[in-house]
Each structure stands twice: as C-alpha cells, then as structure tokens.
Design an enzyme around this catalytic site. Structure first.
Site, PDB file in Angstrom:
ATOM      1  N   ASP A 106       0.805  -1.222   0.000  1.00 44.40           N
ATOM      2  CA  ASP A 106       0.000   0.000   0.000  1.00 44.40           C
ATOM      3  C   ASP A 106       0.838   1.273   0.000  1.00 44.40           C
ATOM      4  O   ASP A 106       0.269   2.375  -0.014  1.00 44.40           O
ATOM      5  CB  ASP A 106      -0.965  -0.015   1.180  1.00 44.40           C
ATOM      6  CG  ASP A 106      -2.081  -1.020   0.974  1.00 44.40           C
ATOM      7  OD1 ASP A 106      -2.573  -1.109  -0.173  1.00 44.40           O
ATOM      8  OD2 ASP A 106      -2.459  -1.718   1.929  1.00 44.40           O
ATOM      9  N   ASP A 173      -5.960  -5.411  -5.335  1.00 45.02           N
ATOM     10  CA  ASP A 173      -5.793  -4.019  -4.921  1.00 45.02           C
ATOM     11  C   ASP A 173      -4.454  -3.434  -5.365  1.00 45.02           C
ATOM     12  O   ASP A 173      -4.326  -2.232  -5.592  1.00 45.02           O
ATOM     13  CB  ASP A 173      -5.895  -3.907  -3.394  1.00 45.02           C
ATOM     14  CG  ASP A 173      -6.915  -4.859  -2.770  1.00 45.02           C
ATOM     15  OD1 ASP A 173      -7.172  -5.926  -3.356  1.00 45.02           O
ATOM     16  OD2 ASP A 173      -7.435  -4.549  -1.697  1.00 45.02           O
TER      17      ASP A 173
HETATM   18  N1  GLY Z   1      -7.217  -2.459  -0.146  1.00 45.59           N
HETATM   19  C1  GLY Z   1      -8.071  -2.972   0.865  1.00 45.59           C
HETATM   20  C2  GLY Z   1      -9.499  -2.864   0.530  1.00 45.59           C
HETATM   21  O1  GLY Z   1      -9.864  -2.510  -0.583  1.00 45.59           O
HETATM   22  O2  GLY Z   1     -10.303  -3.137   1.415  1.00 45.59           O
END
Ligand code: GLY
Length: 393
Positions: A106, A173
């Site tokens: 992230d 993600d």
């Molecule tokens: N990246 C974590 C979510 O979308 O919950």
C-alpha cells in the site's frame, strides 16, 4: 500555486447532469474544508455512528485518502490552506519510510495520494524525494521467482499462521499501487521501476482475472519456486465469487496502467473486467459488495466499489473511441448517478464524509460505513465526469 477551473462546456450523454455534479463537487469541497477543522491532523479510517469517524493509526493503508481529498479540493479551489493541511500530514509518512516492518504494497496508495499529488501540483522537492523513497521500498517487495509484488507482511516470525497466509500472495488491490512505480520510472529513468510494475501487472492479468472476466481477490504462488497454486478470496463472499471492490481495483488499475504504458494487454484487461462488472450488476446502480452473491445472502451495498469503478470507467472511456467510448461513459455515469441518488451524504448536516453504504469487510461485520477511499474516488469520479484530467496516478 496551481489553480484549476472547470471547463465551461462538458459534453455528456443524456443521463449525465453535469451542472448538478458541479454543485455536488462544490459540496464535497466544502465538506472537506469543514471537516479539516474537526480532524486536525487525524485521518479518517472508517465511519462511525451518526456519520462521524474512527481515526487511523500512522501505518494504516487508508491514511492518505483524506489527504488525497484535500489535494483534489485544493486543485478545485486553489486555496493554499488546503495544500498546507495535506502537506502537514507528510510527517506521518516519514514515520512509515523509516519503519520497514510497517511497509507493504500500500506504499503506492499512501505516497501517490499525498506526496506525488504535492509534487505534481506544487513542485515540492521534499514530497518528490519522499515519494521516490517509497517507490524504492515498493520495488524491493518484488519476488522474481513468481514475477509479482508481495502484498502483505507477516507480523513477526513467531506468527506462523500469518506468515503462511501472506507468503506468495498477490491481491487485486495492488494494481492501484503500480502508479507509484510508473511515476518513479518517468521521474528517474531507472528501468526496473517499470519492469517490476509491468511484471506484476502481467502476473495479475494471467492469474487473478478469470477467463470469463470475473476475478479472484487474491492468488497464491509457491513462495520459493514462484509456481502458481490457487485463487482465493479474502474480503469477498467465496473463493469462486467476484468481490466488487477487487473488480473495481482491477478496472481502474489496468485502465490507468494502459494510459501510462500504452500496453494493449492492459486495455484488454480493463475492458474484460469492466464488461463483466456491467453484466453482473444488471440494473443495479450501486454495486453489491460481491458481484456473485447468492440471492439468499444479505444484499449489502458497497458504495466504495461503485466510486472506484466509476472513476476507472471514466479513464477507460477516455482511452477508447466511438461506440465503445459511449458505452463506458454511460456505465460510469450510471454508477455516479447511483451514488448521488442513494449514498451521497453531503447534504446531511453534521455528517463528516461524502458517501454512506460502504462495505469495508463484510465478513468482519463492516457493512454500512462511510469509507475514506469511497469518498476520495467519489470526488475523483465527479472531477473526471466534469472534464478534469490531472490526478496523482
Ligand atoms: N485495499 C483494501 C481494501 O480494498 O479493502
């Protein structure tokens, strides 16, 4: 200082209501300004009762979505105070840069939304240097044997359950985090930023996206050999279902990666996943939290998936032409109108966010919340629908 004005004429299909959207965007900017006085330097994590917030710890993946909204509000209004409020949040990001154990995939979200935005909008050298350090840390997560960026970390070697779970695992993600690597490549010319982003995108395309255009949320590789093992869910309904936010991350991530690289396989991946989302949503205007949810399961909405998908479809419409462009623009407009009609809380006095009905993690009971990423992508989608084209990605 950089200011932006809205275009005077925006071509739009019949469903779109650009003037209404401009007023809604203005309400979003006012809401971001008014909540900044409540938040101080805290960052919203998840909505609490009566449309207030619980706040993030410094290493939360969502830490920069409010800063991202501040940068969009600054871009819209040109008010320097908004830039200062976003930049003041960068000291937390320095903590993350010096804490290797807290870093995961992230980094892309966290640094693109604040430091890259700052660099692009104001030319801050400090922000540029921070974003480059984050890109180097993200690059170091690459696993050459399987050709992917590992998503998560184990929390200490003694936690073997967690270690086994995270080893060799990619997630949908991460496609949004690649923008930081492509940006670092454009800034520095260092080829490995792009090679790693491309390798990860290709591994994602081959393994996370099923032939029919649905997607696994996660995919597991043998951490030693890199051999592909199996697709699994983490936040979706089932291993063989289609988690709505994961599908939205793929549409936005591949459309954005195509725009950056021109690789036609990324465009095809964005088309395939967008078309499947369109089919599975049927007449719904706000997605259910999983696009393959059995009818006897509680039908929770996920407004954040709708916002991410809408923003991604506006990119897809931008990079296509003719009938196809009209199709994606119409789908993006339908989703945005659905959010406006069902989830928008900007007219509710005292509410501290923009969208209700987010589903952060249904299996853990987070089913009807404001979410800072839903709010960020709602603003991004509104701005894209009104012709803005400069974003942190
Ligand atoms: N990246 C974590 C979510 O979308 O919950």
């Amino acid at each position: 200082m950089l200011t932006a004005t809205l275009p005077h004429s925006v071509q739009s299909p019949a469903r779109a209501k650009p003037n209404g959207r401009q007023a809604i965007l203005e309400r979003c900017v006012e809401r971001v300004k008014s909540t900044s006085r409540i938040f101080g330097l805290r960052n919203p994590q998840i909505g609490s009762v009566e449309n207030g917030w619980q706040y993030c710890n410094p290493f939360d993946w969502v830490i920069s979505f409010y800063a991202g909204q501040l940068w969009l509000a600054y871009q819209f209004s040109g008010e320097p105070g908004l830039a200062n409020l976003a930049r003041a949040r960068q000291s937390d990001l320095n903590l993350l840069l010096s804490n290797l154990a807290a870093q995961d995939h992230d980094l892309g979200f966290i640094f693109s939304l604040n430091c890259v935005a700052d660099w692009k909008l104001t030319g801050s050298q400090t922000a540029r240097q921070m974003a480059l350090r984050a890109a180097e840390a993200l690059r170091a997560r690459f696993r050459p044997a399987g050709g992917y960026i590992q998503a998560w970390n184990s929390h200490g070697t003694e936690n073997t359950t967690r270690s086994t779970f995270v080893a060799g695992r990619i997630i949908a993600d991460t496609m949004q985090n690649l923008a930081l690597l492509y940006w670092a490549h454009a800034e520095t010319g260092a080829p490995d930023f792009k090679m790693i982003a491309d390798a990860h995108a290709e591994t994602t395309r081959r393994n996370l996206i099923r032939e029919d255009g649905t997607s696994f949320h996660t995919f597991v590789f043998d951490a030693t050999t890199g051999a592909p093992l199996r697709g699994e869910t983490h936040q979706g309904y089932a291993h063989d279902s289609c988690w709505a936010r994961g599908q939205a991350w793929l549409v936005h991530g591949f459309a954005q990666s195509y725009r950056t690289t021109g690789n036609p396989e990324y465009l095809d991946a964005a088309r395939l996943t967008a078309a499947k989302a369109e089919e599975l949503m049927g007449d719904n205007e706000v997605p259910l939290w999983d696009l393959r949810l059995p009818a006897d399961e509680p039908q929770y909405l996920d407004s954040s998936a709708g916002a991410i998908l809408s923003a991604g479809l506006f990119i897809l419409a931008d990079v296509t032409s003719g009938e196809e462009k009209i199709r994606w623009r119409a789908f993006a407009d339908r989703l945005l109108d659905g959010l406006i009609e069902t989830c928008d809380v900007t007219q509710i006095e005292g509410a501290q966010g923009l969208l209700d009905y987010g589903a952060a993690h249904v299996r853990r009971g987070s089913v009807r919340n404001m979410l800072p990423y839903g709010d960020y992508y709602f603003m991004e989608a509104l701005m894209r629908s009104l012709g803005h084209s400069r974003f942190c990605w």
